[in-house]
Design a protein around this motif. Structure first.
Motif, PDB file in Angstrom:
ATOM      1  N   UNK A 106       0.894  -1.253  -0.050  1.00  0.00           N
ATOM      2  CA  UNK A 106      -0.065  -0.116  -0.032  1.00  0.00           C
ATOM      3  C   UNK A 106       0.977   1.232  -0.106  1.00  0.00           C
ATOM      4  N   UNK A 107       0.822   1.916  -1.124  1.00  0.00           N
ATOM      5  CA  UNK A 107       1.600   3.269  -1.271  1.00  0.00           C
ATOM      6  C   UNK A 107       0.548   4.497  -1.144  1.00  0.00           C
ATOM      7  N   UNK A 108       0.632   5.253  -0.190  1.00  0.00           N
ATOM      8  CA  UNK A 108      -0.277   6.476  -0.007  1.00  0.00           C
ATOM      9  C   UNK A 108       0.605   7.670  -1.009  1.00  0.00           C
ATOM     10  N   UNK A 109      -0.428   8.249  -1.709  1.00  0.00           N
ATOM     11  CA  UNK A 109      -0.008   9.390  -2.525  1.00  0.00           C
ATOM     12  C   UNK A 109      -0.806  10.670  -2.059  1.00  0.00           C
ATOM     13  N   UNK A 110      -0.572  11.574  -1.110  1.00  0.00           N
ATOM     14  CA  UNK A 110      -1.359  12.528  -0.614  1.00  0.00           C
ATOM     15  C   UNK A 110      -1.435  13.415  -1.826  1.00  0.00           C
ATOM     16  N   UNK A 118      -5.555  11.732   2.864  1.00  0.00           N
ATOM     17  CA  UNK A 118      -5.331  12.758   3.563  1.00  0.00           C
ATOM     18  C   UNK A 118      -6.206  13.114   4.753  1.00  0.00           C
ATOM     19  N   UNK A 119      -5.868  13.988   5.877  1.00  0.00           N
ATOM     20  CA  UNK A 119      -6.629  13.942   6.766  1.00  0.00           C
ATOM     21  C   UNK A 119      -7.686  14.975   6.923  1.00  0.00           C
ATOM     22  N   UNK A 120      -8.826  15.042   7.332  1.00  0.00           N
ATOM     23  CA  UNK A 120     -10.096  15.931   7.526  1.00  0.00           C
ATOM     24  C   UNK A 120     -10.491  16.274   8.732  1.00  0.00           C
ATOM     25  N   UNK A 156      -9.373  10.461   5.142  1.00  0.00           N
ATOM     26  CA  UNK A 156     -10.187  10.488   3.940  1.00  0.00           C
ATOM     27  C   UNK A 156      -9.421   9.830   2.426  1.00  0.00           C
ATOM     28  N   UNK A 157      -9.826   9.044   1.811  1.00  0.00           N
ATOM     29  CA  UNK A 157      -9.618   8.484   0.653  1.00  0.00           C
ATOM     30  C   UNK A 157     -10.228   9.346  -0.461  1.00  0.00           C
ATOM     31  N   UNK A 158      -9.391  10.198  -1.099  1.00  0.00           N
ATOM     32  CA  UNK A 158      -9.939  11.079  -2.095  1.00  0.00           C
ATOM     33  C   UNK A 158      -9.249  11.470  -3.071  1.00  0.00           C
ATOM     34  N   UNK A 159      -9.636  11.205  -4.338  1.00  0.00           N
ATOM     35  CA  UNK A 159      -9.058  11.476  -5.608  1.00  0.00           C
ATOM     36  C   UNK A 159      -9.829  12.216  -6.510  1.00  0.00           C
TER      37      UNK A 159
END
Length: 135
Positions: free
Chosen positions: A6-10, A46-48, A67-70
Motif C-alpha cells: 500500500x503506497x499513499x499518495x497525498x 489525507x486528513x480531514x 479520507x480517501x479522496x481522488x
C-alpha cells in the motif's frame, strides 16, 4: 487479501487550477498508474478536520478523519441549508449536513468505501447510515 504494498499518495484537487497545477495532477495520476503496474497499491489519502458537535463528529468519534479522496472537483460553496462540517487542510469542504433536517442527512466528498474494511471510522459511516435507515 492482496499482497500488493500500500503506497499513499497525498493529493489535493481544486475546482479551478492553473496549468501548472493541472500538470501536477496529471503527473500524480501517472505516478499512481505506474505504482499500480509495478505491483503497488496507490491510495490517495489525507486528513480531514471534523466540526465538533456535528453528526459526523458523533459518528466518527474523532476530530480528524482519514479520507480517501481522488477527485478533480470539489464543493466551493455548500448549497442552501447545507453546513460544511469537515474540511481538508487547504479549506476544501469534505462533508456537509443539512441544517435542521427532519432525518439523517450527511454527505461526504471522499470515498469511505475504499478504507471501510480497515478503518473503523469510515466503517462507522456505513453502520450509521444503515442504522438510520432501520429507524
Amino acid at each position: 487479501m492482496s499482497r500488493r504494498p500500500l503506497i499513499a499518495i497525498p493529493s489535493r484537487f481544486a475546482a479551478s487550477t492553473s496549468a501548472l497545477r493541472y500538470a501536477a495532477v496529471v503527473t500524480a495520476r501517472a505516478l499512481a498508474d505506474a505504482v499500480y503496474r509495478a505491483g503497488g497499491e496507490p491510495w490517495p489519502v489525507h486528513p480531514v478536520t471534523v466540526r465538533p458537535g456535528s453528526l459526523l463528529a458523533g459518528i466518527a468519534g474523532a476530530e480528524t478523519v482519514t479520507a480517501s479522496c481522488y477527485h478533480h472537483q470539489c464543493v466551493s460553496e455548500p448549497g442552501e441549508g447545507l453546513v460544511a462540517v469537515a474540511h481538508a487542510a487547504d479549506g476544501t469542504v469534505e462533508a456537509a449536513e443539512l441544517a435542521g433536517a427532519a432525518g439523517w442527512f450527511l454527505g461526504v466528498q471522499w470515498h469511505p468505501e475504499d478504507t471501510a474494511a480497515t478503518d473503523p471510522v469510515n466503517r462507522r459511516l456505513f453502520d450509521a447510515l444503515v442504522e438510520a435507515a432501520r429507524n
